[in-house]
Every structure is written in C-alpha cells, then in structure tokens.
Design an enzyme around this catalytic site. Structure first.
Site, PDB file in Angstrom:
ATOM      1  N   LEU A 294       0.812  -1.212   0.014  1.00  0.00           N
ATOM      2  CA  LEU A 294       0.059  -0.067   0.013  1.00  0.00           C
ATOM      3  C   LEU A 294       0.870   1.339   0.008  1.00  0.00           C
ATOM      4  O   LEU A 294       1.607   1.374   0.774  1.00  0.00           O
ATOM      5  CB  LEU A 294      -0.870   0.056   1.261  1.00  0.00           C
ATOM      6  CG  LEU A 294      -1.704  -1.122   1.327  1.00  0.00           C
ATOM      7  CD1 LEU A 294      -2.472  -1.344   2.876  1.00  0.00           C
ATOM      8  CD2 LEU A 294      -2.952  -0.872   0.477  1.00  0.00           C
ATOM      9  N   THR A 295       0.749   2.124  -0.980  1.00  0.00           N
ATOM     10  CA  THR A 295       1.863   3.166  -1.121  1.00  0.00           C
ATOM     11  C   THR A 295       1.059   4.047   0.269  1.00  0.00           C
ATOM     12  O   THR A 295       0.150   4.395   0.311  1.00  0.00           O
ATOM     13  CB  THR A 295       1.327   4.027  -2.508  1.00  0.00           C
ATOM     14  OG1 THR A 295       1.694   2.988  -3.582  1.00  0.00           O
ATOM     15  CG2 THR A 295       2.223   5.364  -2.644  1.00  0.00           C
ATOM     16  N   GLN A 347       8.108  -4.709  -3.785  1.00  0.00           N
ATOM     17  CA  GLN A 347       7.374  -4.612  -5.001  1.00  0.00           C
ATOM     18  C   GLN A 347       8.139  -3.408  -5.861  1.00  0.00           C
ATOM     19  O   GLN A 347       8.318  -2.433  -5.333  1.00  0.00           O
ATOM     20  CB  GLN A 347       5.879  -4.207  -4.847  1.00  0.00           C
ATOM     21  CG  GLN A 347       5.284  -4.092  -6.164  1.00  0.00           C
ATOM     22  CD  GLN A 347       3.848  -3.651  -5.876  1.00  0.00           C
ATOM     23  OE1 GLN A 347       3.384  -2.326  -5.656  1.00  0.00           O
ATOM     24  NE2 GLN A 347       2.678  -4.477  -6.168  1.00  0.00           N
ATOM     25  N   CYS A 378      -0.641  -0.767 -11.012  1.00  0.00           N
ATOM     26  CA  CYS A 378      -0.823   0.560 -10.734  1.00  0.00           C
ATOM     27  C   CYS A 378      -1.678   1.486 -11.765  1.00  0.00           C
ATOM     28  O   CYS A 378      -1.030   1.655 -12.852  1.00  0.00           O
ATOM     29  CB  CYS A 378       0.520   1.297 -10.582  1.00  0.00           C
ATOM     30  SG  CYS A 378       0.664   3.101  -9.832  1.00  0.00           S
ATOM     31  N   LYS A 417       1.652  -8.868  -9.872  1.00  0.00           N
ATOM     32  CA  LYS A 417       0.331  -8.213  -9.509  1.00  0.00           C
ATOM     33  C   LYS A 417      -0.240  -7.517 -10.726  1.00  0.00           C
ATOM     34  O   LYS A 417       0.263  -6.481 -11.300  1.00  0.00           O
ATOM     35  CB  LYS A 417       0.465  -7.158  -8.314  1.00  0.00           C
ATOM     36  CG  LYS A 417      -0.991  -6.735  -7.983  1.00  0.00           C
ATOM     37  CD  LYS A 417      -0.775  -5.881  -6.512  1.00  0.00           C
ATOM     38  CE  LYS A 417      -1.991  -5.595  -5.965  1.00  0.00           C
ATOM     39  NZ  LYS A 417      -3.262  -4.767  -6.841  1.00  0.00           N
ATOM     40  N   GLY A 480      -9.768  -7.662  -3.859  1.00  0.00           N
ATOM     41  CA  GLY A 480     -10.915  -6.631  -3.942  1.00  0.00           C
ATOM     42  C   GLY A 480     -12.002  -6.627  -3.011  1.00  0.00           C
ATOM     43  O   GLY A 480     -12.676  -8.260  -3.019  1.00  0.00           O
ATOM     44  N   ALA A 502      -6.309  -5.164   0.914  1.00  0.00           N
ATOM     45  CA  ALA A 502      -5.853  -3.703   0.973  1.00  0.00           C
ATOM     46  C   ALA A 502      -6.542  -2.806   1.567  1.00  0.00           C
ATOM     47  O   ALA A 502      -6.158  -2.588   2.803  1.00  0.00           O
ATOM     48  CB  ALA A 502      -5.585  -3.420  -0.391  1.00  0.00           C
ATOM     49  N   ARG A 503      -7.591  -2.258   1.057  1.00  0.00           N
ATOM     50  CA  ARG A 503      -8.331  -1.194   1.784  1.00  0.00           C
ATOM     51  C   ARG A 503      -8.983  -1.894   3.090  1.00  0.00           C
ATOM     52  O   ARG A 503      -9.250  -0.990   4.309  1.00  0.00           O
ATOM     53  CB  ARG A 503      -9.508  -0.557   1.007  1.00  0.00           C
ATOM     54  CG  ARG A 503      -9.164   0.353  -0.148  1.00  0.00           C
ATOM     55  CD  ARG A 503     -10.358   0.900  -0.899  1.00  0.00           C
ATOM     56  NE  ARG A 503     -11.090  -0.224  -1.534  1.00  0.00           N
ATOM     57  CZ  ARG A 503     -12.210  -0.106  -1.778  1.00  0.00           C
ATOM     58  NH1 ARG A 503     -12.977   1.276  -1.502  1.00  0.00           N
ATOM     59  NH2 ARG A 503     -12.766  -1.178  -2.724  1.00  0.00           N
TER      60      ARG A 503
END
Length: 632
Positions: A294-295, A347, A378, A417, A480, A502-503
């Site tokens: 996660l950026t 990554q 990305c 990814k 997702g 992720a989120r």
C-alpha cells in the site's frame, strides 16, 4: 470523554440512503448535530475542557463544504496559504499537495556531537547547530509524555536530549541515562534489515556498480533482435540461455577451445550451471492472508500492526526501479524489513527490461527478501503514461522480457500483480495469465477491477474464479472488496490460492484476526485507540522520537485515519457485516471516543493524533490524499 452528552440529541429518522450502510436508528444523526456534539464535548489532548477561543478556532477548521467539481491550478503564493484562488480551502488530492520540510518543525537543533556525548564537534566554529545544552532545553518544546518507548524497550534512546520524552531518561544536569540490563539484552540485535549502506549509495550515484548477470541477459536480447532481422535470409535462430556469471559461452567455443573472456581460478558448477527454477528459494503461498503493498499507508509500522493481528505475508510499498538504481535514500527506505515479517517481499515498478533486470540483480545481492513482486496494476497516470503499472499489460513483449530478465538474475520467487485490464469492459487478464505461466512466474495476484473502473464498482470475483482455473498450478491470489470474514469465505469458494487484503486492512487491521477466527469482532473504541498507540510507538521507533520523527509519525497516522474513520462498529449495524463500498452515515457512537473516531473531518483526526503525540506545532498543516478538508 466517557459517554454521550446528557441532553437528548435529535436523531435522524429517515430511511437509509442508497449506498449508505444500514445502522440502527437510535445511533443516526445529522451532519450538523454530529459536528456540534464532537466540538462541544472535546476536552483537549490532555483532558482539559476546550476554551471559547479553541472552540472558535475549531469551528473555523471544521466547516464542511462540498468539493468543487474541478480543481483549479494553484498559484504558488496561494498554495502557501492553503487557499484556492476562490478563497476556499484546498481539498485532498494527489497533485500539488503542500510539502512541509522536516526542518520547519525543529528550527534550532542540537549538534550530534552533543547528543552522543562527544567532546569535540568535527565542524568546529562552522557548525550550524546548537552546542549550548541549557539554551536548547530552554527553547525546546514541552515533552509529550512521561515515558519514552525507545528507552523502555531498548534501555537507551539514541535521540538523547532531542527526544520529546527526554525527561524519562535525562538527569537534572542534562545527562542521558541508560538501562544497562536492557542494553546488554539488545546488544548486537538489529530489528530492521535492508538498510542502504553509505558505500553502496555512493557507488550507485557514481554508477560504478557492476551488473554482470543483467549484462549477459541484455546481450542475449540484443543478439535475439539481430538474429530476428536475419530470418528473412532463411536462417533459423533459437535463443540460448547463457548460464555463467562472469563469461559467455559462444557457439564457437567447445571443450578444446578457451572461452572468449579470460577467467581466473578453477571452473566450478556455479560458473557454468544456472540456478534452475525448482532450485530457487521456495515460498509456500497456499491459503495465506496477504497484506497488499500500500503506497504511503503500507509503511513498516503499519505492517507491524497487521502482523500482530495475523497477516501471513507482507510486502513493502511500491518502489520505482530507477530511483533504487540512483541510490535514493527515500526509495530504499521502502525496502526495509522488520524482524517480525517472516514472509516478506518487495514490489518494484518499471517499464523497461534493462532497468528492471538491473534493479532485480541489485535487490538480489544486497537485501534480504523472500520474493520480488512486479507492479503491473498501478493505475495512476504518472506511472501508466510511461508504460509502467497497468501499461505493462498491453506491452506483452516488454512484459515478457522484464519477467524473464528478472527471473534470470533472482534467487527468490518472482510474483506479479495485475488488474483485469485497462478499459472497463475489456478484460485481458485471462489472455495474459497463460503466457505468464510460460514465463515462469511463481505467483499471480489479480485485482478484480480495471484501471478505468478504479473503485466505482464492486470487484469481479466471477472473473477472478475463471482466471484462477487458467493459472493452475501457479498460485493465484484474489484481491478486492474484502472487509469481513464472510467476504473472505466467499472469496475462498472461488478457488483462489489465497487472499490479498488492501483497503480492508486500512479500515480495520484486525480483519486478519476476524478471518482466522471466523467471527465479527465488535472492537471497542478503547481497543482501537490502543492499536493507534501501538502504531505511534512503532513510528517513533522507526522515524525517531525527536520533533521530526513525532511529526512524521503523526502525518502517516493521519493518512491512515482517513481510511480508519470509515469503520462502523459491529454493535451499531442494522445489518452485519459492513460492505466496503457502503458509505458510513453520520452517527453518534456508544461513547464520545467512538463518535470522534467516526468523524470524516481531518480536524478530528488531528485531535486523535494529539491524544497520542501531543499538540501539533503552530505551523502544522496536512492535506489528505482523498477528497476531504485540509487542516491548517
């Protein structure tokens, strides 16, 4: 701060709005009533009741306005003031974000020679930092707390008098104390790996690092291109894999002929036999919970929090291969690994075979990782328009050369990814996955959305299921819309090898515990504050406990809170579980802290940070990445 206001608050009684999460009616309220309650009950970071002046200032910084349909380009002078040309405050965005230099929070710094108790400063009279300890301590901001996490954990604090918790380890005559027992216990231990050495950084900047294996592979690509051009003359060509590290075997070289490059020492298997894929280090990816790279928010302290809650695989933030090859300290910091991360990868992002292959060789020889991941998912314009990220999915020849080149130089598995595709209704992942199997990819992660779709619609798990069958026996992870253990169970039914989160981890990092224990956790506001306290301690350890480190920790905490505020406690939901694409309505929690944590306003996130990291500096400002009000 223990409970709600004594006076009854008018509740919102209308039916649930489409797209909003369904809450029990007794907790619903309106936007105006919510912010009025939060402002009236706020008691400050140390518990004192807010003054009238503070309330006026809070009212100014907590006004809610709808975002403009189109952002205007900021004038430099207006950008410094935090205002747009129309006089309104700036809102969250990725472009033109204000950047405050770390020096802005700590104008008068103590010289390192004083901090480390050295007698003489190597710069003498030319030193720009302070040497008078008494003068420095007189102007230093007040300490944040009574105990220092670094001193309590390691027996000493490397920031000495500059530490914002210095009272815990400083004598009356300004000498730094040490806990000898803890120091001995931690002697020789290093909790963080993959630091960039000064020698390597200098060699990278001078371009004096040699990439022998990469040069061999790139020579093969060049020869392959030349041979392809000769096919018109009827000549056939087959690309030979050159196995050696230091010299190449030409078609003319034989048992009785010397190699074209002079060698030194005996010939060993390492020189002539390339490491086969089955002999590389193996990682068991099957049925694991994978914290996505996660950026910004996927920093080392956050990953430590997720590891405590049960994440199996962690990965560093996306790093640009060109920046790594240039020896940029900020980019190499993204590769750092904590000792608690037992399965860890990095990554990298790039769009050309030469830079990506060299970067892979650099990583392989200088840092400790379990796998390397290629970011070909990305969606941001900065990366995509250069041919990287999602752009690689449409540049299959380059993509193949990158994967084969990185596999050629790596001793660890290579993973990829990807997304479903670039256009919203034009999936291409199912065409790409069979090719990636031929290119010897060790694992594939598929995000069930296209680049154009972003987060406007739900992830396509039916398509992920189709792709997982095509990928077999190569492991495929699905990604997702996972926000509960029920979502994870449905995802596992599709046949994927594992799940990437992720989120969902940003909104509720305890999701890993929920999935492993198959339950909904009605976590209290106090427990959530303890999670943030752990993050602040890990941040102080990672970025420092001086003023710079404190404010850097605060900034990353605020970025995380911009996601964490979307969490709705299980006990307040009319329908369990909460869905990731449902907006939380305005509601009052079961106590004041729960209500404060539900606020979507950045001013309230700053208040939460002040409970853990003390008051913000006078010149502090923060603009979140998503559309929300800025704090100034």
């Amino acid at each position: 701060m223990d409970g709600a206001a004594e006076e009854p608050v008018e509740k919102r009684t209308d039916v649930a709005v489409k797209g909003e999460a369904a809450l029990k009616s007794q907790f619903l309220t309106t936007k105006e009533q919510f912010h009025a309650f939060v402002d009236s009950e706020w008691q400050g970071p140390k518990g004192e009741k807010a003054t009238d002046g503070d309330k006026v200032q809070d009212a100014m910084t907590t006004s809610i306005e709808e975002p403009e349909p189109k952002k205007l380009k900021l004038d430099p002078e207006e950008g410094k003031k935090g205002l747009k040309p129309d006089g309104k405050r700036m809102r969250g965005q990725n472009k033109s974000r204000p950047h405050t230099k770390p020096t802005a929070f700590d104008e008068k710094r103590l010289c390192l020679s004083v901090i480390q108790d050295k007698r003489e400063c190597p710069f003498g009279d030319k030193c720009q930092f302070q040497h008078d300890v008494a003068e420095y301590m007189a102007t230093k901001p007040a300490d944040i707390g009574e105990s220092c996490y670094l001193y309590d954990t390691f027996g000493k604090c490397g920031y000495g008098l500059c530490c914002r918790f210095a009272k815990a380890h400083t004598t009356l005559d300004f000498k730094t104390m040490e806990n000898a027992e803890l120091v001995r216990a931690n002697e020789g231990k290093s909790t963080v790996k993959n630091n960039l050495s000064k020698d390597l950084q200098i060699r990278l900047r001078k371009r004096s690092v040699t990439f022998n294996q990469s040069a061999e592979y790139l020579d093969m690509l060049s020869n392959q291109k030349d041979k392809r051009e000769q096919r018109g003359n009827g000549k056939k060509f087959k690309m030979d894999v050159v196995p050696t590290h230091t010299w190449s075997i030409s078609p003319q070289a034989g048992p009785d002929k010397p190699p074209p490059v002079k060698t030194v020492g005996p010939l060993t298997d390492v020189d002539i036999v390339k490491l086969r894929l089955c002999e590389k280090k193996q990682v068991d990816f099957q049925d694991k919970l994978y914290l996505a790279p996660l950026t910004t928010c996927g920093n080392l302290p956050f990953r430590r929090v997720c590891k405590r809650f049960g994440a199996d695989i962690t990965c560093g933030e996306m790093a640009m291969c060109t920046n790594l090859l240039q020896g940029q300290q900020s980019e190499w910091a993204l590769l750092k690994r904590h000792e608690s991360e037992d399965v860890f990868g990095v990554q990298v992002e790039g769009c050309f075979p030469d830079t990506m292959t060299r970067c892979a060789e650099l990583i392989n020889g200088n840092i400790d990782v379990d796998f390397v991941d290629i970011n070909s998912g990305c969606p941001i314009d900065l990366v995509y328009k250069k041919g990287g990220g999602c752009g690689l999915m449409t540049r299959t020849r380059k993509f193949e050369q990158i994967i084969k080149g990185m596999n050629y130089v790596l001793d660890v598995p290579l993973t990829v990814k990807i997304r479903t595709g670039v256009q919203e209704k034009c999936n291409i992942a199912h065409k790409l996955i069979p090719e990636m199997k031929k290119w010897d990819v060790s694992m594939i992660t598929l995000h069930g959305r296209s680049r154009e779709q972003r987060y406007t619609k739900s992830a396509d798990w039916d398509y992920i299921n189709t792709c997982s069958k095509l990928a077999s026996p190569v492991p495929l992870f699905g990604n997702g819309d996972i926000l509960s253990y029920e979502d994870a169970m449905k995802a596992r039914e599709t046949g994927v090898s594992g799940i990437m989160i992720a989120r969902g981890a940003l909104i509720k990092p305890w999701i890993f515990t929920e999935i492993k224990e198959s339950r909904h956790w009605d976590i209290s506001s106090g427990e959530r504050l303890d999670v943030l306290r752990d993050f602040s301690n890990f941040g102080l350890e990672h970025w420092g406990s001086d003023t710079r480190g404190v404010e850097k920790t605060r900034t990353f905490m605020l970025e995380w809170l911009s996601f964490m505020c979307r969490y709705i406690p299980v006990g307040l939901l009319e329908r369990v579980p909460q869905k990731i694409n449902e907006r939380p309505p305005f509601y009052l929690g079961r106590n004041y802290l729960e209500s404060l944590m539900a606020s979507q306003h950045v001013g309230d996130w700053v208040r939460i940070s002040e409970m853990l990291l003390g008051p913000v500096p006078k010149n502090f400002n923060f603009l979140p990445k998503h559309k929300a009000n800025a704090y100034k």
